[in-house]
Write a protein that holds these residues in place. Structure first.
Motif, short mmCIF file in Angstrom:
data_model
loop_
_atom_site.label_atom_id
_atom_site.label_comp_id
_atom_site.label_asym_id
_atom_site.label_seq_id
_atom_site.Cartn_x
_atom_site.Cartn_y
_atom_site.Cartn_z
N UNK A 43 0.86 -1.18 0.00
CA UNK A 43 0.00 0.00 0.00
C UNK A 43 0.90 1.23 0.00
N UNK A 44 0.57 2.16 -0.88
CA UNK A 44 1.22 3.47 -0.89
C UNK A 44 0.12 4.50 -0.72
N UNK A 45 -0.01 5.02 0.48
CA UNK A 45 -1.13 5.90 0.79
C UNK A 45 -2.42 5.14 0.64
N UNK A 49 -0.94 -1.53 -4.29
CA UNK A 49 0.07 -1.75 -5.33
C UNK A 49 0.35 -3.25 -5.44
N UNK A 50 0.12 -3.78 -6.63
CA UNK A 50 0.47 -5.16 -6.95
C UNK A 50 1.83 -5.07 -7.62
N UNK A 51 2.82 -5.71 -7.02
CA UNK A 51 4.19 -5.51 -7.47
C UNK A 51 4.80 -6.81 -7.98
N UNK A 52 5.25 -6.79 -9.22
CA UNK A 52 5.99 -7.89 -9.82
C UNK A 52 7.47 -7.58 -9.66
N UNK A 53 8.24 -8.56 -9.23
CA UNK A 53 9.68 -8.39 -9.05
C UNK A 53 10.40 -9.26 -10.08
N UNK A 79 -5.04 -11.31 -11.05
CA UNK A 79 -4.62 -11.63 -9.68
C UNK A 79 -5.00 -10.51 -8.71
N UNK A 80 -4.88 -9.27 -9.14
CA UNK A 80 -5.26 -8.14 -8.29
C UNK A 80 -6.74 -8.24 -7.92
N UNK A 94 -5.91 1.12 -7.55
CA UNK A 94 -5.04 -0.05 -7.64
C UNK A 94 -4.04 0.22 -8.76
N UNK A 95 -2.79 -0.16 -8.50
CA UNK A 95 -1.74 0.07 -9.49
C UNK A 95 -0.86 -1.18 -9.57
N UNK A 96 -0.36 -1.45 -10.75
CA UNK A 96 0.60 -2.54 -10.93
C UNK A 96 1.96 -1.94 -11.21
N UNK A 97 2.92 -2.28 -10.35
CA UNK A 97 4.30 -1.80 -10.48
C UNK A 97 5.22 -2.98 -10.77
N UNK A 98 6.39 -2.65 -11.29
CA UNK A 98 7.45 -3.64 -11.47
C UNK A 98 8.70 -3.11 -10.80
N UNK A 99 9.33 -3.96 -9.99
CA UNK A 99 10.64 -3.65 -9.44
C UNK A 99 11.63 -4.56 -10.17
N UNK A 100 12.56 -3.94 -10.89
CA UNK A 100 13.57 -4.66 -11.67
C UNK A 100 14.91 -4.54 -10.97
#
Length: 118
Positions: A43-45, A49-53, A79-80, A94-100
């Motif tokens: 959660x950001x505020x 956030x659904x985060x793919x790594x 999935x979200x 809702x947001x989908x982020x990627x951490x690379x």
């Protein structure tokens, strides 16, 4: 660190620490259902956030971001929805982020955070 599993776990641990240090609250890690897996739910505020790594030990097979396909983003959207159905969490958006993450044995890991990948 030689196995794919160990590299992935290292990347997810690093991503969770990165997100937390940048003000995110990590709600869950490695959530699974029959549709697949979410690496990190945060959660950001008021935003969920659904985060793919994606983690790589170099760029021989391309950047981690190049591994994120349209099909993967579609799965993450599904999935979200499923995660929200099974949890009592409300979010304004809702947001989908990627951490690379890219690392090797000679340099510090490079972490890139792509917000709103889908």
């Amino acid at each position: 660190m030689h196995t794919k599993t160990a590299v992935g776990q290292y990347g997810e641990d690093l991503a969770a620490r990165y997100l937390t240090s940048n003000g995110f609250a990590v709600l869950e890690r490695n959530w699974r259902c029959e549709l697949g897996e979410i690496d990190i739910v945060a959660r950001e505020g008021d935003t969920l956030v659904i985060c793919e790594v994606k983690t790589r030990r170099g760029l021989n097979y391309g950047t981690p971001l190049e591994a994120i396909t349209y099909k993967k983003l579609t799965t993450l959207r599904r999935l979200a929805g499923r995660w929200l159905q099974t949890h009592q969490v409300r979010a304004a958006s809702i947001r989908i982020d990627v951490v690379a993450i890219v690392f090797d044995n000679t340099t510090s890991p490079q972490v890139d955070h792509l917000r709103g990948a889908a």
